[in-house]
Design an enzyme around this catalytic site. Structure first.
Site, PDB file in Angstrom:
ATOM      1  N   ASP A  13       0.815  -1.228   0.000  1.00  0.00           N
ATOM      2  CA  ASP A  13       0.000   0.000   0.000  1.00  0.00           C
ATOM      3  C   ASP A  13       0.842   1.269   0.000  1.00  0.00           C
ATOM      4  OD1 ASP A  13      -2.309  -1.603   0.260  1.00  0.00           O
ATOM      5  OD2 ASP A  13      -1.993  -1.690   2.424  1.00  0.00           O
ATOM      6  N   GLY A  15       1.763   2.906  -2.602  1.00  0.00           N
ATOM      7  CA  GLY A  15       1.438   3.777  -3.738  1.00  0.00           C
ATOM      8  C   GLY A  15       2.131   3.306  -5.016  1.00  0.00           C
ATOM      9  N   HIS A  41      -4.163  -1.837  -6.135  1.00  0.00           N
ATOM     10  CA  HIS A  41      -3.392  -0.658  -6.517  1.00  0.00           C
ATOM     11  C   HIS A  41      -4.382   0.415  -6.928  1.00  0.00           C
ATOM     12  CE1 HIS A  41       0.420  -3.085  -7.697  1.00  0.00           C
ATOM     13  NE2 HIS A  41       0.136  -3.125  -6.424  1.00  0.00           N
TER      14      HIS A  41
HETATM   15  P1  GDP Z   1      -0.382   0.339  -3.793  1.00  0.00           P
HETATM   16  O1  GDP Z   1      -1.056  -0.966  -3.542  1.00  0.00           O
HETATM   17  O2  GDP Z   1       1.060   0.315  -3.364  1.00  0.00           O
HETATM   18  O3  GDP Z   1      -0.569   0.849  -5.175  1.00  0.00           O
HETATM   19  O4  GDP Z   1      -1.059   1.406  -2.818  1.00  0.00           O
HETATM   20  P2  GDP Z   1      -2.622   1.714  -2.596  1.00  0.00           P
HETATM   21  O5  GDP Z   1      -3.260   1.997  -3.883  1.00  0.00           O
HETATM   22  O6  GDP Z   1      -3.242   0.711  -1.719  1.00  0.00           O
HETATM   23  O7  GDP Z   1      -2.505   3.015  -1.710  1.00  0.00           O
HETATM   24  C1  GDP Z   1      -2.051   4.188  -2.164  1.00  0.00           C
HETATM   25  C2  GDP Z   1      -3.149   5.219  -1.987  1.00  0.00           C
HETATM   26  O8  GDP Z   1      -2.599   6.481  -1.811  1.00  0.00           O
HETATM   27  C3  GDP Z   1      -4.068   5.355  -3.169  1.00  0.00           C
HETATM   28  O9  GDP Z   1      -5.355   5.713  -2.761  1.00  0.00           O
HETATM   29  C4  GDP Z   1      -3.428   6.471  -3.982  1.00  0.00           C
HETATM   30  O10 GDP Z   1      -4.335   7.164  -4.813  1.00  0.00           O
HETATM   31  C5  GDP Z   1      -2.959   7.350  -2.881  1.00  0.00           C
HETATM   32  N1  GDP Z   1      -1.754   8.087  -3.160  1.00  0.00           N
HETATM   33  C6  GDP Z   1      -0.637   7.669  -3.837  1.00  0.00           C
HETATM   34  N2  GDP Z   1       0.306   8.626  -3.799  1.00  0.00           N
HETATM   35  C7  GDP Z   1      -0.219   9.652  -3.068  1.00  0.00           C
HETATM   36  C8  GDP Z   1       0.297  10.915  -2.621  1.00  0.00           C
HETATM   37  O11 GDP Z   1       1.430  11.278  -2.876  1.00  0.00           O
HETATM   38  N3  GDP Z   1      -0.537  11.691  -1.859  1.00  0.00           N
HETATM   39  C9  GDP Z   1      -1.784  11.322  -1.525  1.00  0.00           C
HETATM   40  N4  GDP Z   1      -2.523  12.131  -0.786  1.00  0.00           N
HETATM   41  N5  GDP Z   1      -2.299  10.134  -1.918  1.00  0.00           N
HETATM   42  C10 GDP Z   1      -1.517   9.314  -2.666  1.00  0.00           C
END
Ligand code: GDP
Length: 429
Positions: A13, A15, A41
């Site tokens: 999670d 990002g 993701h």
């Molecule tokens: P992944 O499984 O590693 O892709 O991560 P997730 O999708 O579960 O979690 C990442 C969350 O953070 C998602 O809702 C993204 O849209 C959000 N996100 C990613 N980068 C950023 C950031 O720099 N700032 C903010 N506020 N949200 C972010």
């Protein structure tokens, strides 16, 4: 030609989806090489907001070929439902932009049920599984009790293979868990409803990747979860059932000869963890709730509130080593913008000693975090697009982390949108 892996450095999670979506601009092929529909993701772009579970995050870029490699837990039901959702939002999926490895094992109809039954049996000792059948799937894969996606092209062989596996699996369902057995009618329905739909996308993706490599194409390997959930290097037994590390990318993708030039490790500006298991830097109470809300830290697959804490530099340094990361993308820095003082876990106190080495899993329960603080910046940074536009305190926070983990932070993400990113490659030249 260049190959790059995007991997999680912590508990998942971080990002990664947002980083793959951004970086696919420079790549011709994106391959998922492990894991299944048990994590999500999140990608936000011109088509809308998507929680991808199985589809590679390059699916939104025209011209990019997306591959589900042989290392993936291929769940035809979840995949088909996800494909429909994405198509309904205007994204075209064809056998030209989505390919499924004929060597990927299929997650079978009983795997989800077995996951559920085992978590029930474990009761308060449960692992916090997402109940997507991933652990039973990988156990069966290594017992050679799954079928390969390519077997769908051999219907007689497929049915007799499935009947044999089902007979064996029913012994466990009935005798161990007292559950109802599966029948071939149920299996036929599953074949018709889901497997037939994904069949046109199945092919020899190993041959495709080998040709792509020969032709000098750029290939991006996309991981699920993070270092600390790796089956071999993670917080056993609270890991996932596959290898989340970049070293596994060539095997799980179907291109065993691949050399990975760059490993982009994704690190969140603070820590989150879903499910059970040791989480040394965990925060509780009001402070934790404020951070959880600021970062919208609820599981993409399950909606479960994530456990939160300050960035854990001990775990992160270990994660960087395990991934052999060559550069880091630091995400969600904007989420910390309201904190006047920002905590960081800089070491662990373990058995009377201060250590910066990540301990053996069984020792983690005894480890206590050593917390240091740096000044916050207390202003909105989500509009920053260059390093200079970040307030000095935010720059210092990034540099503190970079020094502690020993790997250059080349991307700083300040929002979920594709362009909310600061590139720092030039600072490292
Ligand atoms: P992944 O499984 O590693 O892709 O991560 P997730 O999708 O579960 O979690 C990442 C969350 O953070 C998602 O809702 C993204 O849209 C959000 N996100 C990613 N980068 C950023 C950031 O720099 N700032 C903010 N506020 N949200 C972010």
């Amino acid at each position: 030609m260049s190959n790059c892996a995007i991997v999680g450095i912590n508990w998942g999670d971080e990002g990664k989806g947002r980083m793959v979506d951004l970086l696919t601009e420079n790549y011709d092929v994106v391959v998922r090489f492990q894991g299944g529909g048990n994590a999500g993701h999140t990608v936000i772009n011109e088509y809308g907001k998507f929680a991808l579970h199985l589809l590679p995050s390059g699916i939104f870029r025209p011209g990019v070929v997306n591959i589900l490699g042989n290392g993936v837990a291929l769940d035809p039901e979840n995949l088909w439902l996800e494909m429909q959702t994405v198509m309904e939002q205007g994204v075209a999926l064809t056998p030209d932009n989505l390919m499924i490895s004929d060597r990927a094992s299929l997650l079978l109809p009983w795997h989800r049920m077995l996951d559920e039954l085992e978590e029930q049996r474990l009761a308060d000792k449960k692992f916090g599984s997402t109940k997507q059948g991933i652990a039973p799937f990988y156990s069966d894969k290594y017992q050679k009790k799954t079928v390969l996606a390519g077997e769908l092209f051999y219907p007689d062989h497929l049915r007799s293979h499935l009947a044999d596996i089902m007979e064996w699996k029913n012994l466990t369902l009935e005798k161990v868990y007292g559950a109802k057995p599966f029948t071939m009618e149920m299996v036929e329905k599953w074949l018709e409803t889901y497997c037939e739909k994904i069949k046109p996308f199945i092919r020899d993706t190993g041959a495709f990747l080998a040709d792509a490599q020969k032709a000098g194409k750029n290939i991006l390997f996309e991981a699920q979860l993070g270092s600390l959930r790796d089956l071999d290097y993670g917080i056993h037994p609270y890991t996932t059932s596959s290898n989340t590390t970049a070293a596994y990318a060539p095997i799980g993708s179907g291109l065993p000869s691949a050399k990975i030039d760059d490993v982009v490790g994704v690190v969140k500006a603070y820590s989150t963890c879903v499910g059970e298991g040791p989480f040394v830097c965990e925060m509780f109470g009001k402070e934790a709730e404020a951070l959880r809300q600021a970062g919208a830290e609820y599981g993409a697959k399950t909606g479960r509130p994530r456990r939160v804490g300050p960035i854990d530099l001990v775990a992160t340094r270990y994660g960087v080593e395990v991934q052999a990361a060559t550069e880091i993308a630091l995400t969600k820095l904007d989420v910390l913008s309201d904190m006047p003082r920002i905590p960081l876990c800089t070491a662990y106190q373990l058995h009377g000693e201060k250590t910066d080495r990540f301990p053996f899993p069984a020792a983690l329960a005894d480890a206590r975090p050593v917390i240091d603080y740096v000044d916050g910046w207390c202003c909105d940074i989500s509009g920053a697009r260059t390093w200079e536009e970040l307030p000095a305190a935010a720059q210092e926070y990034v540099l503190f982390i970079e020094k502690a983990i020993g790997c250059p932070i080349t991307y700083v993400s300040v929002g979920p949108e594709r362009d909310s990113i600061i590139l720092r490659k030039q600072e490292h030249k």
